[in-house]
Write an enzyme that holds these catalytic residues in place. Sequence first.
Site, PDB file in Angstrom:
ATOM      1  N   LYS A 200       0.836  -1.212   0.000  1.00 40.83           N
ATOM      2  CA  LYS A 200       0.000   0.000   0.000  1.00 40.83           C
ATOM      3  C   LYS A 200       0.863   1.252   0.000  1.00 40.83           C
ATOM      4  O   LYS A 200       0.630   2.184  -0.770  1.00 40.83           O
ATOM      5  CB  LYS A 200      -0.935  -0.008   1.206  1.00 40.83           C
ATOM      6  CG  LYS A 200      -1.873   1.200   1.246  1.00 40.83           C
ATOM      7  CD  LYS A 200      -2.834   1.142   2.431  1.00 40.83           C
ATOM      8  CE  LYS A 200      -3.924   0.134   2.216  1.00 40.83           C
ATOM      9  NZ  LYS A 200      -4.978   0.221   3.264  1.00 40.83           N
ATOM     10  N   GLU A 206      10.198  -5.434   4.007  1.00 40.64           N
ATOM     11  CA  GLU A 206      10.422  -6.728   3.359  1.00 40.64           C
ATOM     12  C   GLU A 206      10.139  -6.656   1.856  1.00 40.64           C
ATOM     13  O   GLU A 206      10.915  -7.139   1.035  1.00 40.64           O
ATOM     14  CB  GLU A 206       9.523  -7.803   3.997  1.00 40.64           C
ATOM     15  CG  GLU A 206       9.826  -8.098   5.454  1.00 40.64           C
ATOM     16  CD  GLU A 206       9.019  -7.256   6.416  1.00 40.64           C
ATOM     17  OE1 GLU A 206       8.912  -7.637   7.596  1.00 40.64           O
ATOM     18  OE2 GLU A 206       8.491  -6.199   5.984  1.00 40.64           O
ATOM     19  N   GLY A 260      -5.347  -5.235   5.198  1.00 37.77           N
ATOM     20  CA  GLY A 260      -4.489  -6.098   4.393  1.00 37.77           C
ATOM     21  C   GLY A 260      -4.901  -7.552   4.393  1.00 37.77           C
ATOM     22  O   GLY A 260      -4.922  -8.215   3.353  1.00 37.77           O
ATOM     23  N   ARG A 261      -5.256  -8.086   5.572  1.00 39.44           N
ATOM     24  CA  ARG A 261      -5.576  -9.508   5.659  1.00 39.44           C
ATOM     25  C   ARG A 261      -6.952  -9.843   5.088  1.00 39.44           C
ATOM     26  O   ARG A 261      -7.350 -11.002   5.063  1.00 39.44           O
ATOM     27  CB  ARG A 261      -5.469  -9.969   7.114  1.00 39.44           C
ATOM     28  CG  ARG A 261      -6.339  -9.192   8.087  1.00 39.44           C
ATOM     29  CD  ARG A 261      -5.896  -9.455   9.520  1.00 39.44           C
ATOM     30  NE  ARG A 261      -6.621  -8.671  10.515  1.00 39.44           N
ATOM     31  CZ  ARG A 261      -6.350  -7.407  10.815  1.00 39.44           C
ATOM     32  NH1 ARG A 261      -5.390  -6.772  10.173  1.00 39.44           N
ATOM     33  NH2 ARG A 261      -7.040  -6.767  11.741  1.00 39.44           N
ATOM     34  N   GLU A 346      -4.438 -11.786  14.168  1.00 39.74           N
ATOM     35  CA  GLU A 346      -4.123 -10.372  13.989  1.00 39.74           C
ATOM     36  C   GLU A 346      -5.359  -9.516  14.237  1.00 39.74           C
ATOM     37  O   GLU A 346      -5.258  -8.367  14.677  1.00 39.74           O
ATOM     38  CB  GLU A 346      -3.579 -10.117  12.580  1.00 39.74           C
ATOM     39  CG  GLU A 346      -2.923  -8.752  12.420  1.00 39.74           C
ATOM     40  CD  GLU A 346      -2.101  -8.644  11.154  1.00 39.74           C
ATOM     41  OE1 GLU A 346      -0.876  -8.867  11.215  1.00 39.74           O
ATOM     42  OE2 GLU A 346      -2.689  -8.340  10.090  1.00 39.74           O
ATOM     43  N   HIS A 377      -1.525 -38.065  11.530  1.00 38.43           N
ATOM     44  CA  HIS A 377      -0.249 -38.724  11.831  1.00 38.43           C
ATOM     45  C   HIS A 377       0.746 -37.752  12.462  1.00 38.43           C
ATOM     46  O   HIS A 377       1.926 -38.074  12.586  1.00 38.43           O
ATOM     47  CB  HIS A 377       0.340 -39.326  10.554  1.00 38.43           C
ATOM     48  CG  HIS A 377      -0.480 -40.445   9.991  1.00 38.43           C
ATOM     49  ND1 HIS A 377      -0.236 -41.774  10.280  1.00 38.43           N
ATOM     50  CD2 HIS A 377      -1.563 -40.431   9.176  1.00 38.43           C
ATOM     51  CE1 HIS A 377      -1.127 -42.535   9.656  1.00 38.43           C
ATOM     52  NE2 HIS A 377      -1.940 -41.739   8.979  1.00 38.43           N
ATOM     53  N   LYS A 505       8.545  -3.692  14.441  1.00 34.86           N
ATOM     54  CA  LYS A 505       9.069  -3.078  13.209  1.00 34.86           C
ATOM     55  C   LYS A 505       9.948  -1.874  13.531  1.00 34.86           C
ATOM     56  O   LYS A 505      11.029  -1.692  12.952  1.00 34.86           O
ATOM     57  CB  LYS A 505       7.911  -2.630  12.314  1.00 34.86           C
ATOM     58  CG  LYS A 505       7.130  -3.745  11.644  1.00 34.86           C
ATOM     59  CD  LYS A 505       6.055  -3.135  10.761  1.00 34.86           C
ATOM     60  CE  LYS A 505       5.203  -4.185  10.077  1.00 34.86           C
ATOM     61  NZ  LYS A 505       4.155  -3.567   9.229  1.00 34.86           N
TER      62      LYS A 505
END
Length: 539
Positions: A200, A206, A260-261, A346, A377, A505
Amino acid sequence: MTLDKINPTKTKSWKKLKSLKSTVDLKTLFKNDNDRLKKYSISIDELYVDYSKNLIDDEILNLLINLSKECKLRDAIDKQFTGEKINETEDRAVLHTALRSFDKKSPFFEVLQKDRKKIKDFSDGIIDGTFSSSTGKKFTDIVNIGIGGSDLGPVMVVEALKYYKTDLNIHFVSNIDGDHVSEILKNLNPETTFFIIVSKTFTTQETITNALTIKEWLCEKLNEKAIKSHFAAVSTNLNAIKDFGINPKFVFPMYDFIGGRFSLWGTVGLSISLAIGYQNFEKLLKGANSMDLHFKNEPFEKNIPVILALISIWYNNFLDAESEAIIPYSEYLKYLPSYLQQAVMESNGKSVDRNGNFIKYQTGNIIWGGSGTNAQHAFFQLIHQGTKLIPCDFIGFKKSLYGNDDHHNKLLSNFIGQSEALLNGIGLDDVKTEMLISQESHDKMDKIAPFKVFEGNKPTTTILFNNLTPKSLGMLISMYEHKIFTQGIIWNIFSYDQWGVELGKKLAAKLLTEIQTGKIKKHDDSSTFLLKKTKITKN
């Protein structure tokens, strides 16, 4: 208008729920009520949800529904869908539902249709070769560069709908770990690879670090002019995009009212549209929209996201269950638990209520899981015989996509069998009977039998679709989104901000300078030692 700020613990329903002392026994409930399955299941379209294997009875469920009403859930739903700024700490509306709405009366219809057309035209152009590389070749590979909501949603959907893929190969770069981007690039042909930068602000550490590394790689392999043919951007920072050198016709907007999510439904889903084609991308949106309308319009007693949220609150706040397991019986959905981990934790991992007060009750859920039958398993031992209460969602499909009935029948037998085993368990007498039939000695039976006892009465919810399609996946994701919203309203928290990710951050940005310069400032002893230990020694 803002959301009401109601402390749920002060409501009549919460107090009554707290006063309930005993946990229900599922086998007894099924035995005494022939209509339990009918009462405790909901069908819409191709989706069937069976919540009869949960630790609830009529009294508990009615109190939970009353709780949602006391917390004014209906009013909150209306405020979300009409665009009220319910994300108050960021002064934003919450309108990811608008991204998948096709209602021409919506005030967002025209702008969203314009953006959808741009996604369609771009996707079609890359897929059919209209938009070619700087050397005139057809693109074969797409790399999405993003992190968090700009990565995890598209990753999950692209993997889930791999059966419907176009001839493009889709890759994702997210982690700032340099080995990640290097592994992706080493097998790509720069002449036939296209990159999408999703950020954005176009400043996410990153994403921009990875984008600059990739830009350098492309310019070295081809030339700087290739940037205009090989990069697109999904962002609001037009100046930074221009400085990067991206062709303006390959720039897509982002929306201030989308977290965002919850953003895969719009331009952030560009990689999804490329992966499965725009027609399938639109089916994904329409599937989600059908669940939106269900959530918005159905009474709470027959409202799937509301019921699931209320059951989850019952476990979290009244039975002290801190986690929930998501078990999709489809390898295509192997990333769904991770996606929901972000979406849920979040959103609802908050300890301050909408009044700004510290919360003295549990919020949020720890979400984890894995695909069945692999999960059986791996960690089902803890669910079956451990000391923790872990409600599970079992997600399955009636038919396989490739029609391998032998495999799919075995998959379904586990899908149903595990939830039945969690319900019934097996007592000591039955274990001893089985061992006698197997002709085990009495000494061995007395020694081993206690270890083979399963308590049972472990709760599960069964979520069943006909097939895994773009539409059904859209419904599934939307269902969980509205479950998150419902829980947040009742817990009196803001589900759509995420201030908790910011502090780390900021500290990382300060520490980066110290690592790069070797000039370490004052920290706690542990952090100081680690900084010295990891300092890069220049040759």
